[in-house]
Write an enzyme that holds these catalytic residues in place. Structure first.
Site, PDB file in Angstrom:
ATOM      1  CB  CYS A  71     -34.005  46.887  26.921  1.00 20.64           C
ATOM      2  SG  CYS A  71     -33.705  45.523  27.394  1.00 20.64           S
TER       3      CYS A  71
ATOM      4  CG  HIS B 239     -33.976  49.819  30.344  1.00 21.18           C
ATOM      5  ND1 HIS B 239     -35.224  49.739  29.331  1.00 21.18           N
ATOM      6  CD2 HIS B 239     -33.799  49.143  30.604  1.00 21.18           C
ATOM      7  CE1 HIS B 239     -35.280  48.168  29.693  1.00 21.18           C
ATOM      8  NE2 HIS B 239     -34.841  48.149  29.555  1.00 21.18           N
TER       9      HIS B 239
ATOM     10  CD  GLU C 109     -37.184  52.712  29.265  1.00 15.24           C
ATOM     11  OE1 GLU C 109     -36.237  53.279  28.722  1.00 15.24           O
ATOM     12  OE2 GLU C 109     -37.281  51.834  28.895  1.00 15.24           O
TER      13      GLU C 109
END
Lengths: 76, 231
Positions: free
Chosen positions: B86, B196, B198
Protein backbone atom coordinates in the site's frame (compact mmCIF):
# COMPACT_ATOMS: atom_id res chain seq x y z
CA UNK A 1 18.66 38.19 -2.07
CA UNK A 2 16.13 35.34 -2.10
CA UNK A 3 13.98 34.94 -5.18
CA UNK A 4 10.25 34.34 -4.82
CA UNK A 5 9.05 31.48 -6.94
CA UNK A 6 5.80 29.72 -7.63
CA UNK A 7 5.70 26.18 -8.95
CA UNK A 8 2.51 25.06 -10.68
CA UNK A 9 2.05 21.30 -10.82
CA UNK A 10 -0.55 19.77 -13.11
CA UNK A 11 -1.62 16.23 -13.92
CA UNK A 12 0.00 15.24 -17.22
CA UNK A 13 -2.23 15.58 -20.24
CA UNK A 14 -3.96 12.35 -21.16
CA UNK A 15 -3.88 10.93 -17.65
CA UNK A 16 -7.34 10.41 -16.21
CA UNK A 17 -8.00 13.22 -13.70
CA UNK A 18 -11.06 12.23 -11.64
CA UNK A 19 -10.63 15.28 -9.40
CA UNK A 20 -10.95 17.60 -12.40
CA UNK A 21 -13.95 15.59 -13.62
CA UNK A 22 -15.69 15.86 -10.26
CA UNK A 23 -15.25 19.66 -10.23
CA UNK A 24 -16.38 19.87 -13.85
CA UNK A 25 -19.58 18.00 -12.97
CA UNK A 26 -20.17 20.02 -9.80
CA UNK A 27 -20.06 23.46 -11.44
CA UNK A 28 -23.14 23.01 -13.69
CA UNK A 29 -24.98 21.66 -10.65
CA UNK A 30 -24.47 25.14 -9.14
CA UNK A 31 -25.76 26.81 -12.29
CA UNK A 32 -22.37 27.57 -13.92
CA UNK A 33 -22.74 26.49 -17.54
CA UNK A 34 -20.16 26.11 -20.31
CA UNK A 35 -17.34 24.75 -18.16
CA UNK A 36 -14.97 22.19 -19.67
CA UNK A 37 -11.40 20.84 -19.45
CA UNK A 38 -11.17 21.24 -15.67
CA UNK A 39 -7.95 19.94 -14.12
CA UNK A 40 -6.89 20.13 -10.51
CA UNK A 41 -3.22 20.44 -9.58
CA UNK A 42 -1.00 21.85 -6.83
CA UNK A 43 0.76 25.13 -6.21
CA UNK A 44 4.00 25.45 -4.25
CA UNK A 45 5.28 28.87 -3.20
CA UNK A 46 8.85 29.19 -2.06
CA UNK A 47 11.78 31.57 -1.69
CA UNK A 48 15.17 30.38 -2.89
CA UNK A 49 18.68 31.80 -2.79
CA UNK A 50 19.59 30.12 -6.05
CA UNK A 51 16.76 30.03 -8.61
CA UNK A 52 18.82 27.81 -10.91
CA UNK A 53 18.13 24.93 -8.51
CA UNK A 54 14.36 25.13 -8.94
CA UNK A 55 14.20 22.73 -11.85
CA UNK A 56 16.17 20.07 -9.97
CA UNK A 57 13.87 20.57 -6.96
CA UNK A 58 10.87 19.93 -9.20
CA UNK A 59 12.40 16.85 -10.81
CA UNK A 60 13.49 15.32 -7.51
CA UNK A 61 10.70 16.20 -5.11
CA UNK A 62 8.08 18.83 -5.92
CA UNK A 63 6.64 16.97 -8.91
CA UNK A 64 6.62 13.39 -10.13
CA UNK A 65 7.58 13.84 -13.81
CA UNK A 66 6.02 10.46 -14.66
CA UNK A 67 2.52 11.73 -13.88
CA UNK A 68 2.82 15.52 -13.53
CA UNK A 69 3.99 18.55 -15.51
CA UNK A 70 5.41 21.53 -13.68
CA UNK A 71 5.85 25.18 -14.50
CA UNK A 72 8.21 27.48 -12.60
CA UNK A 73 7.24 31.14 -12.29
CA UNK A 74 9.80 33.48 -10.71
CA UNK A 75 9.61 37.18 -9.84
CA UNK A 76 7.53 39.02 -7.30
CA UNK B 1 17.98 -20.06 10.89
CA UNK B 2 14.81 -18.00 10.77
CA UNK B 3 14.48 -15.34 8.12
CA UNK B 4 14.80 -11.87 9.62
CA UNK B 5 12.31 -9.22 8.55
CA UNK B 6 12.72 -5.47 9.11
CA UNK B 7 9.76 -3.10 8.93
CA UNK B 8 10.59 0.61 8.66
CA UNK B 9 8.25 2.74 10.72
CA UNK B 10 7.62 6.35 9.68
CA UNK B 11 5.64 9.05 11.44
CA UNK B 12 2.18 8.28 10.02
CA UNK B 13 2.70 4.56 9.40
CA UNK B 14 -0.28 2.54 10.61
CA UNK B 15 0.08 -1.05 9.41
CA UNK B 16 3.53 -1.77 10.81
CA UNK B 17 2.25 -3.83 13.74
CA UNK B 18 0.04 -6.11 11.63
CA UNK B 19 3.01 -6.51 9.26
CA UNK B 20 5.25 -7.35 12.21
CA UNK B 21 2.77 -9.96 13.51
CA UNK B 22 2.34 -11.48 10.04
CA UNK B 23 6.11 -11.69 9.44
CA UNK B 24 6.59 -13.21 12.89
CA UNK B 25 4.43 -16.13 11.80
CA UNK B 26 7.07 -17.11 9.25
CA UNK B 27 10.27 -15.66 10.70
CA UNK B 28 11.69 -13.10 13.14
CA UNK B 29 10.49 -9.56 12.58
CA UNK B 30 11.46 -6.24 14.11
CA UNK B 31 10.57 -2.61 13.55
CA UNK B 32 13.12 -0.21 12.11
CA UNK B 33 12.86 3.56 12.69
CA UNK B 34 12.78 6.09 9.85
CA UNK B 35 15.95 7.72 11.19
CA UNK B 36 17.91 4.44 11.31
CA UNK B 37 20.90 4.50 8.98
CA UNK B 38 21.25 0.72 8.80
CA UNK B 39 18.89 -2.23 8.56
CA UNK B 40 20.35 -4.19 11.50
CA UNK B 41 21.28 -7.04 9.17
CA UNK B 42 17.72 -8.10 8.27
CA UNK B 43 17.18 -10.31 5.21
CA UNK B 44 13.88 -8.86 4.02
CA UNK B 45 12.53 -5.32 4.29
CA UNK B 46 8.76 -4.74 4.27
CA UNK B 47 7.72 -1.10 3.85
CA UNK B 48 4.31 -0.98 5.56
CA UNK B 49 1.04 0.78 4.85
CA UNK B 50 -0.10 4.06 6.31
CA UNK B 51 0.44 7.73 5.61
CA UNK B 52 4.20 8.17 5.96
CA UNK B 53 5.08 11.80 6.80
CA UNK B 54 1.39 12.59 6.51
CA UNK B 55 1.36 11.87 2.76
CA UNK B 56 2.35 15.54 2.47
CA UNK B 57 3.11 16.96 -0.98
CA UNK B 58 2.23 13.67 -2.73
CA UNK B 59 1.79 10.14 -1.37
CA UNK B 60 5.19 8.52 -0.84
CA UNK B 61 7.12 11.60 -2.02
CA UNK B 62 9.12 12.43 1.10
CA UNK B 63 10.04 9.01 2.64
CA UNK B 64 12.60 8.12 -0.07
CA UNK B 65 14.90 10.78 1.41
CA UNK B 66 14.78 9.37 4.94
CA UNK B 67 17.91 7.64 6.30
CA UNK B 68 16.19 4.25 6.52
CA UNK B 69 15.00 4.37 2.89
CA UNK B 70 18.53 5.22 1.73
CA UNK B 71 19.61 1.99 3.43
CA UNK B 72 16.67 0.13 1.86
CA UNK B 73 17.73 1.38 -1.58
CA UNK B 74 21.26 0.02 -1.00
CA UNK B 75 19.81 -3.30 0.22
CA UNK B 76 17.70 -3.50 -2.97
CA UNK B 77 20.67 -2.62 -5.18
CA UNK B 78 22.66 -5.45 -3.58
CA UNK B 79 19.84 -7.88 -4.49
CA UNK B 80 18.15 -7.94 -1.08
CA UNK B 81 14.42 -8.57 -0.92
CA UNK B 82 12.06 -5.61 -0.44
CA UNK B 83 8.26 -5.73 -0.28
CA UNK B 84 6.09 -2.61 -0.23
CA UNK B 85 2.46 -2.80 0.86
CA UNK B 86 0.00 0.00 0.00
CA UNK B 87 1.77 3.19 1.15
CA UNK B 88 4.95 1.09 1.03
CA UNK B 89 4.24 0.43 -2.68
CA UNK B 90 3.75 4.16 -3.23
CA UNK B 91 7.04 4.87 -1.45
CA UNK B 92 8.95 2.32 -3.56
CA UNK B 93 7.65 3.82 -6.82
CA UNK B 94 8.56 7.33 -5.66
CA UNK B 95 12.01 6.03 -4.66
CA UNK B 96 12.49 4.75 -8.21
CA UNK B 97 12.81 1.16 -6.98
CA UNK B 98 9.62 0.12 -8.80
CA UNK B 99 8.22 1.25 -12.17
CA UNK B 100 5.11 3.43 -12.46
CA UNK B 101 3.12 5.52 -10.02
CA UNK B 102 -0.08 5.39 -7.96
CA UNK B 103 -2.86 7.91 -8.66
CA UNK B 104 -6.12 8.71 -6.85
CA UNK B 105 -8.81 6.01 -7.20
CA UNK B 106 -11.24 6.64 -10.08
CA UNK B 107 -14.10 6.80 -7.56
CA UNK B 108 -12.17 9.50 -5.61
CA UNK B 109 -13.06 7.71 -2.41
CA UNK B 110 -11.28 5.83 0.30
CA UNK B 111 -12.39 2.27 -0.34
CA UNK B 112 -12.03 -0.67 2.02
CA UNK B 113 -13.06 -4.06 0.66
CA UNK B 114 -11.98 -7.64 0.09
CA UNK B 115 -10.54 -8.14 -3.41
CA UNK B 116 -9.78 -11.22 -5.48
CA UNK B 117 -6.30 -11.21 -6.99
CA UNK B 118 -5.03 -13.48 -9.75
CA UNK B 119 -1.45 -14.67 -9.40
CA UNK B 120 0.21 -13.99 -12.76
CA UNK B 121 3.78 -15.09 -12.16
CA UNK B 122 4.95 -17.57 -9.53
CA UNK B 123 8.62 -17.61 -10.45
CA UNK B 124 9.58 -14.89 -7.99
CA UNK B 125 10.70 -14.80 -4.34
CA UNK B 126 7.35 -13.19 -3.46
CA UNK B 127 4.92 -15.61 -5.11
CA UNK B 128 6.66 -19.00 -5.47
CA UNK B 129 4.43 -20.59 -2.82
CA UNK B 130 1.38 -19.77 -5.00
CA UNK B 131 0.19 -21.70 -8.05
CA UNK B 132 -0.09 -19.95 -11.44
CA UNK B 133 -3.55 -18.48 -12.00
CA UNK B 134 -4.50 -19.00 -8.35
CA UNK B 135 -6.95 -16.50 -6.79
CA UNK B 136 -6.00 -14.84 -3.51
CA UNK B 137 -8.62 -13.10 -1.38
CA UNK B 138 -6.99 -10.14 0.37
CA UNK B 139 -8.36 -6.84 1.71
CA UNK B 140 -7.54 -3.50 0.06
CA UNK B 141 -8.03 -0.12 1.73
CA UNK B 142 -6.76 3.02 0.10
CA UNK B 143 -7.54 6.31 -1.64
CA UNK B 144 -4.57 6.44 -4.00
CA UNK B 145 -4.17 3.03 -5.59
CA UNK B 146 -4.74 3.49 -9.31
CA UNK B 147 -1.64 1.98 -10.91
CA UNK B 148 -0.32 4.02 -13.81
CA UNK B 149 2.70 3.71 -16.07
CA UNK B 150 3.31 5.36 -19.44
CA UNK B 151 2.79 3.01 -22.44
CA UNK B 152 6.48 2.18 -22.97
CA UNK B 153 6.98 1.21 -19.31
CA UNK B 154 3.68 -0.69 -19.25
CA UNK B 155 4.77 -2.71 -22.31
CA UNK B 156 8.11 -3.48 -20.64
CA UNK B 157 6.69 -4.71 -17.37
CA UNK B 158 4.04 -6.79 -19.13
CA UNK B 159 6.47 -8.49 -21.52
CA UNK B 160 8.97 -9.01 -18.68
CA UNK B 161 6.48 -10.83 -16.46
CA UNK B 162 6.77 -8.13 -13.78
CA UNK B 163 3.03 -7.99 -13.13
CA UNK B 164 2.71 -10.53 -10.33
CA UNK B 165 -0.85 -9.85 -9.21
CA UNK B 166 -3.91 -8.57 -11.07
CA UNK B 167 -7.36 -7.67 -9.79
CA UNK B 168 -9.81 -10.37 -10.85
CA UNK B 169 -12.70 -9.35 -13.09
CA UNK B 170 -14.99 -6.94 -11.25
CA UNK B 171 -12.44 -6.25 -8.50
CA UNK B 172 -10.45 -3.38 -10.04
CA UNK B 173 -12.28 -0.68 -8.07
CA UNK B 174 -9.47 1.88 -8.25
CA UNK B 175 -9.07 1.95 -12.06
CA UNK B 176 -5.55 0.53 -12.29
CA UNK B 177 -4.20 0.13 -15.82
CA UNK B 178 -4.33 -3.50 -17.00
CA UNK B 179 -5.93 -4.41 -13.62
CA UNK B 180 -2.45 -4.29 -12.07
CA UNK B 181 -2.49 -4.86 -8.30
CA UNK B 182 1.19 -5.67 -7.78
CA UNK B 183 4.37 -5.21 -9.79
CA UNK B 184 8.03 -6.13 -9.27
CA UNK B 185 11.27 -4.68 -10.63
CA UNK B 186 13.17 -6.25 -13.53
CA UNK B 187 15.57 -8.01 -11.14
CA UNK B 188 12.56 -9.49 -9.26
CA UNK B 189 13.85 -8.61 -5.79
CA UNK B 190 11.58 -5.60 -5.14
CA UNK B 191 7.79 -5.98 -5.19
CA UNK B 192 4.91 -3.68 -4.34
CA UNK B 193 1.17 -4.23 -4.10
CA UNK B 194 -1.80 -2.13 -3.00
CA UNK B 195 -3.84 -4.85 -1.19
CA UNK B 196 -2.79 -5.89 2.32
CA UNK B 197 -1.53 -9.48 2.69
CA UNK B 198 -0.65 -8.73 6.34
CA UNK B 199 -4.37 -8.37 7.08
CA UNK B 200 -5.10 -11.83 5.62
CA UNK B 201 -3.03 -14.22 7.72
CA UNK B 202 -5.68 -15.85 9.91
CA UNK B 203 -8.94 -17.62 8.91
CA UNK B 204 -10.53 -15.81 11.87
CA UNK B 205 -10.53 -12.58 9.82
CA UNK B 206 -11.88 -14.19 6.64
CA UNK B 207 -8.80 -15.33 4.73
CA UNK B 208 -5.24 -16.43 5.30
CA UNK B 209 -4.26 -16.15 1.62
CA UNK B 210 -1.84 -13.33 2.43
CA UNK B 211 0.34 -15.78 4.33
CA UNK B 212 1.43 -17.33 1.01
CA UNK B 213 3.39 -14.18 0.19
CA UNK B 214 5.04 -14.19 3.62
CA UNK B 215 5.90 -17.91 3.36
CA UNK B 216 7.33 -17.27 -0.12
CA UNK B 217 9.59 -14.53 1.26
CA UNK B 218 10.71 -16.57 4.25
CA UNK B 219 11.82 -19.51 2.12
CA UNK B 220 13.31 -17.37 -0.68
CA UNK B 221 15.32 -15.04 1.56
CA UNK B 222 18.29 -17.38 2.17
CA UNK B 223 18.80 -17.63 -1.62
CA UNK B 224 18.56 -13.89 -2.29
CA UNK B 225 21.67 -11.82 -2.79
CA UNK B 226 22.42 -9.30 -0.08
CA UNK B 227 20.94 -11.55 2.58
CA UNK B 228 22.38 -10.89 6.01
CA UNK B 229 22.36 -14.62 6.70
CA UNK B 230 24.34 -15.72 3.67
CA UNK B 231 27.31 -17.87 4.59
Amino acid sequence: MPVKATVLIRPKEGILDPQGQAVEEALPALGFEGVSHVHVGRLVELEVEDASQLEAMCEKLLANPLIEDYEIVTGS
Amino acid sequence: MATRFGIPQFPGSCDEVDTLLAANRVGDAELLWHKDKDLKGVDVVIVPGGFSYGDYLRVGAIPPFSPVMQAVAEHAKAGGLVLGICNGFQVLTEAGLLPGALLPNVNLAFTCRQVDLTVENTETPFTHECTPGETLSIPAKHTTGRYFAPPEILDDIESNGQVLLRYAEGHNFNGSLNDIAGVCNAARNVFGLMPHPEHAVDPLTGSDDGLKLFHSLASAAPMALGSGDMT
